[in-house]
Design a protein around this motif. Structure first.
Motif, PDB file in Angstrom:
ATOM      1  N   PHE A 124      -7.913   4.716   0.412  1.00  0.00           N
ATOM      2  CA  PHE A 124      -8.331   3.335   0.232  1.00  0.00           C
ATOM      3  C   PHE A 124      -9.539   3.048   1.119  1.00  0.00           C
ATOM      4  O   PHE A 124      -9.622   3.544   2.245  1.00  0.00           O
ATOM      5  CB  PHE A 124      -7.196   2.373   0.616  1.00  0.00           C
ATOM      6  CG  PHE A 124      -5.940   2.549  -0.202  1.00  0.00           C
ATOM      7  CD1 PHE A 124      -5.612   1.650  -1.195  1.00  0.00           C
ATOM      8  CD2 PHE A 124      -5.083   3.626   0.025  1.00  0.00           C
ATOM      9  CE1 PHE A 124      -4.448   1.809  -1.954  1.00  0.00           C
ATOM     10  CE2 PHE A 124      -3.919   3.793  -0.718  1.00  0.00           C
ATOM     11  CZ  PHE A 124      -3.612   2.876  -1.711  1.00  0.00           C
ATOM     12  N   SER A 176       1.859   6.801  -6.712  1.00  0.00           N
ATOM     13  CA  SER A 176       0.795   7.745  -7.088  1.00  0.00           C
ATOM     14  C   SER A 176       1.313   9.174  -7.066  1.00  0.00           C
ATOM     15  O   SER A 176       0.928  10.000  -7.912  1.00  0.00           O
ATOM     16  CB  SER A 176      -0.414   7.591  -6.155  1.00  0.00           C
ATOM     17  OG  SER A 176      -0.174   8.154  -4.870  1.00  0.00           O
ATOM     18  N   LYS A 180       0.844  -1.203   0.000  1.00  0.00           N
ATOM     19  CA  LYS A 180       0.000   0.000   0.000  1.00  0.00           C
ATOM     20  C   LYS A 180       0.876   1.249   0.000  1.00  0.00           C
ATOM     21  O   LYS A 180       0.594   2.217  -0.733  1.00  0.00           O
ATOM     22  CB  LYS A 180      -0.929   0.000   1.222  1.00  0.00           C
ATOM     23  CG  LYS A 180      -1.809   1.239   1.333  1.00  0.00           C
ATOM     24  CD  LYS A 180      -2.711   1.177   2.566  1.00  0.00           C
ATOM     25  CE  LYS A 180      -3.493   2.452   2.766  1.00  0.00           C
ATOM     26  NZ  LYS A 180      -4.362   2.417   3.969  1.00  0.00           N
ATOM     27  N   SER A 225     -11.294  -4.152  -2.339  1.00  0.00           N
ATOM     28  CA  SER A 225     -11.042  -2.774  -1.903  1.00  0.00           C
ATOM     29  C   SER A 225     -11.326  -1.815  -3.049  1.00  0.00           C
ATOM     30  O   SER A 225     -11.477  -2.235  -4.201  1.00  0.00           O
ATOM     31  CB  SER A 225      -9.581  -2.613  -1.443  1.00  0.00           C
ATOM     32  OG  SER A 225      -8.708  -2.832  -2.538  1.00  0.00           O
ATOM     33  N   ILE A 241      -9.852   2.006  -4.477  1.00  0.00           N
ATOM     34  CA  ILE A 241      -8.896   3.116  -4.362  1.00  0.00           C
ATOM     35  C   ILE A 241      -9.560   4.376  -4.906  1.00  0.00           C
ATOM     36  O   ILE A 241     -10.195   4.338  -5.961  1.00  0.00           O
ATOM     37  CB  ILE A 241      -7.614   2.822  -5.162  1.00  0.00           C
ATOM     38  CG1 ILE A 241      -6.929   1.555  -4.629  1.00  0.00           C
ATOM     39  CG2 ILE A 241      -6.648   4.009  -5.096  1.00  0.00           C
ATOM     40  CD1 ILE A 241      -5.740   1.107  -5.467  1.00  0.00           C
ATOM     41  N   ILE A 246      -4.571  10.219  -2.514  1.00  0.00           N
ATOM     42  CA  ILE A 246      -5.051   8.859  -2.724  1.00  0.00           C
ATOM     43  C   ILE A 246      -5.570   8.305  -1.403  1.00  0.00           C
ATOM     44  O   ILE A 246      -5.032   8.613  -0.335  1.00  0.00           O
ATOM     45  CB  ILE A 246      -3.929   7.961  -3.308  1.00  0.00           C
ATOM     46  CG1 ILE A 246      -4.487   6.595  -3.715  1.00  0.00           C
ATOM     47  CG2 ILE A 246      -2.756   7.837  -2.346  1.00  0.00           C
ATOM     48  CD1 ILE A 246      -3.497   5.773  -4.545  1.00  0.00           C
TER      49      ILE A 246
END
Length: 379
Positions: A24, A14, A7, A69, A71, A22
């Motif tokens: 999650f 990113s 992660k 998940s 993002i 960003i």
């Protein structure tokens, strides 16, 4: 695989590719959102541009196999126009909202999401992903809120502490079990400025938007604009920024991180009169790369006519009269007739009466009558 370490790798990458924020979250159902969407549907507050199936909007497993998940990404866009051209009495200008400055944000965010997808697949060959920007099934704002990008504000936008609400949002559903981030607490407090100043009362209350009354929606429609809104849109050609510009959380927020988002001042604030006769080819060549062009030139031209009426631009009368007489589209002819009457002058009356004699379309005739009535009221 150590998902916490991975992660962090994703977060670092990113930043390298220009994603400004960003977050999650899990891929569990958006149960609270479902109730709000059902209520919006019952009240007929939806725009019609969104995904019609509410279940798909709130249950990621209906649009992606075994999601683990989601993002959420955010890119900050400029809020101030450098070297903005000025309107003059003979050369009036319209305005595109800030979210339509520069290259279409759908393109920009999809490119970022594709780079992020490629990075994840290189690291985890079995990874599966589905990315979406604005037109996907999920609510990008609901995802961003739950992923800790910002809070869902009273103006129905996501506000980030770093960039205010001047951010574009994108989502990516994955089959990887990323640890979810924590949502933010609401920071609007007792402030109600956006609700109080909304030009059409589209913000019914904090967090509840009647999309059908929102100027951002109305400027994208293709038919006759209802009478009650015609004097409300001012010189807006596409979109509306009022609920953002009055927000205290947006004070001083102006970021120029992405070259492709930088606006051409002549396109962000274009001259109105040339828009009335622009060809399809010229419109596509000039405006085709901006998000405000997605509905074609007709809504923009209709709004430009209303803007000329807003300014009571007498220099535009000869052109508006020609449009009223010759344009093949009833909505444009009729809106021009309405504007001719609004601007007035002696030539308006004779032009409207002449148009009434030749016009066959009932809706256009009704607009001509409205225009004639305006000329009587100003005498």
């Amino acid at each position: 695989m150590d998902m916490n370490s991975f992660k962090q790798e994703v977060i670092l990458y990113s930043k390298e590719i220009g994603i400004d924020k960003i977050g999650f979250t899990s891929a569990t159902a958006f149960t609270e959102l479902k109730g709000r969407l059902i209520r919006q549907q019952e009240l007929d507050y939806q725009s019609g541009f969104e995904e019609a199936d509410i279940e798909k909007r709130v249950r990621p497993e209906l649009i992606f196999d075994k999601p683990q998940s989601i993002i959420s990404i955010a890119l900050a866009y400029p809020s101030k126009l450098k070297d903005a051209p000025q309107s003059t009495k003979s050369e009036r200008r319209g305005i595109f909202c800030r979210a339509s400055w520069g290259t279409d944000y759908h393109t920009v965010l999809r490119n970022k999401l594709q780079l992020l997808e490629n990075f994840i697949k290189d690291k985890v060959p079995g990874a599966m992903m589905k990315s979406m920007v604005d037109t996907g099934e999920l609510s990008d704002r609901a995802v961003a809120e739950r992923a800790g990008i910002g809070w869902s504000a009273k103006n129905s936008m996501i506000i980030t502490p770093e960039f205010g609400s001047y951010v574009y949002l994108g989502d990516m559903i994955t089959n990887l079990p990323f640890e979810p981030d924590q949502p933010m607490e609401d920071q609007c407090g007792t402030c109600n400025k956006c609700v109080d100043v909304c030009p059409t009362g589209a913000l019914v209350q904090g967090g509840q938007l009647n999309s059908k009354r929102c100027i951002a929606f109305l400027t994208q429609t293709k038919g006759f604009l209802p009478d009650e809104f015609r004097t409300k849109i001012g010189n807006r050609l596409y979109g509306c920024d009022t609920c953002q510009t009055v927000c205290p959380k947006n004070k001083g927020m102006d970021f120029h991180f992405h070259e492709e988002m930088e606006p051409d001042p002549e396109l962000a604030k274009p001259l109105l009169k040339p828009l009335l006769t622009i060809s399809n080819r010229d419109f596509k060549e000039t405006y085709g790369h901006v998000s405000g062009s997605w509905r074609g030139k007709k809504p923009i031209q209709r709004n430009a006519i209303l803007a000329l009426a807003h300014f009571k631009d007498e220099t535009a009368l000869p052109l508006l009269i020609q449009v009223m007489k010759n344009d093949p589209r009833p909505v444009i002819r009729g809106t021009a007739a309405w504007a001719v009457g609004k601007i007035g002058q002696e030539q308006a009356v004779s032009a409207l009466e002449e148009a009434r004699m030749k016009e066959k379309d009932e809706e256009v005739l009704a607009e001509i009558e409205k225009g004639l009535q305006f000329t009587l009221e100003t005498k």
